[in-house]
Design an enzyme around this catalytic site. Sequence first.
Site, short mmCIF file in Angstrom:
data_model
loop_
_atom_site.label_atom_id
_atom_site.label_comp_id
_atom_site.label_asym_id
_atom_site.label_seq_id
_atom_site.Cartn_x
_atom_site.Cartn_y
_atom_site.Cartn_z
N GLU A 176 -2.40 8.49 3.70
CA GLU A 176 -1.31 7.52 3.53
C GLU A 176 -1.76 6.28 2.75
OE1 GLU A 176 2.02 4.92 6.05
OE2 GLU A 176 0.35 5.85 7.12
N LYS B 293 1.54 10.93 2.97
CA LYS B 293 2.61 10.04 3.44
C LYS B 293 2.70 8.89 2.45
CE LYS B 293 4.43 7.46 7.38
NZ LYS B 293 4.49 7.32 8.85
#
Length: 296
Positions: A177, A214
Site C-alpha cells: 500500500e 492497495k
Amino acid sequence: MSYQQQLERIKNDKGFIAALDQSGGSTPKALRMYGVEESEYSNDDEMFAKVHEMRTRIMTCDTFDSGRVLGAILFEDTMDREVNGKPTANYLWEDKNIVPFLKVDKGLADELGGVQVMKPMPNLDALLDKAKNFPIFGTKMRSVIHTATQEGIEKVVQQQFDVAKQILSKGFMPIVEPEVNIESKEKAQCEILMKEEILRNLDRLDDDQQVMLKLTLPEEAGFFSDLIDHPKVLKVVALSGGYSRDESCERLSQNPGMIASFSRAFTEGLSKSQTDEEFSATIDASIDKIYNASKV
C-alpha cells in the site's frame, strides 16, 4: 487448506474488503466519528476496548455478510481479542466466511524527500509467527507519497516490496500500500511514477509469487488496468484516503476491476447512539453502495 480456500475467494468472488484496522494514531478519530469522546477512556487499553466494541458491533451485524464483504483488515490488538467467544479472525472466517487480513506496519516515519516510508519493523517475523495461530490470509502495510519525487517514490515502493518478500516467505499474502495523498498538488504525476516503480518491482518477483495492491483512487479513470491484469497481482483494492463515501464510490465505479478497501468511507455515518435497527440499516446502506461500486 483454509489458505487455498481464502485465495480462491479473494480471486474469484465479488465483494470488497472492509478496513477495520485503525491503530493507535487513528483510533481516537475513528471513535470520535462513532460518537465516543476521548473523555470516555483514560488510557490505550480502555481506548482499544472501546474500538473493539465498535468493531464487534460491525462484525456481528447480520448485514455485514459474506455475500458482499470478501475480507476484513484487522489491527494486531483486534486479532488478539475475541468476538462471540472466538478469536476475531476465527469468527470472521469460520462464522462469516470473511477473509481476515492483518495490518503489520508500525506507522509512518517523518516526511523526507516528499514521502513517508514505514517505520522499522524489527518484530515482523514474530508477529507473522503469531498470526499463524489464526486463519489470517494476508497482511497490509502503508506508506504515503506526498510529492512527485523519483527518488522518494522509488524508496517507498522498494521498501514495500522488500517487506512483501519477507511476508511471502512466511506464507502470507501481502497487500502493498503506497498511498498517494489525495491533497497532493502533483497527485497524477505521483501516480505515474509510482506505477512505473510497482511494475518494475512486480517483474522482479519469482514466477510463483503474487501480491495484492492497495492504491489511492487515480486521477485518470482506468489508470491501473495494467496492474489489475498483471499475472503477479492477485487483486487491486482501493483506499478511500479521505474522500467521502459518495466520492470514493463514484471514483471506484470509473475503475473497473478495482474493489474497495475503505476504512473511513466504510464506517461513515455509524454512531454509538444508534439503535441496533438504525445501525444495521446504516451499515447495510454503506455496504450496498460500496459493493455495487466494487463489482463494476
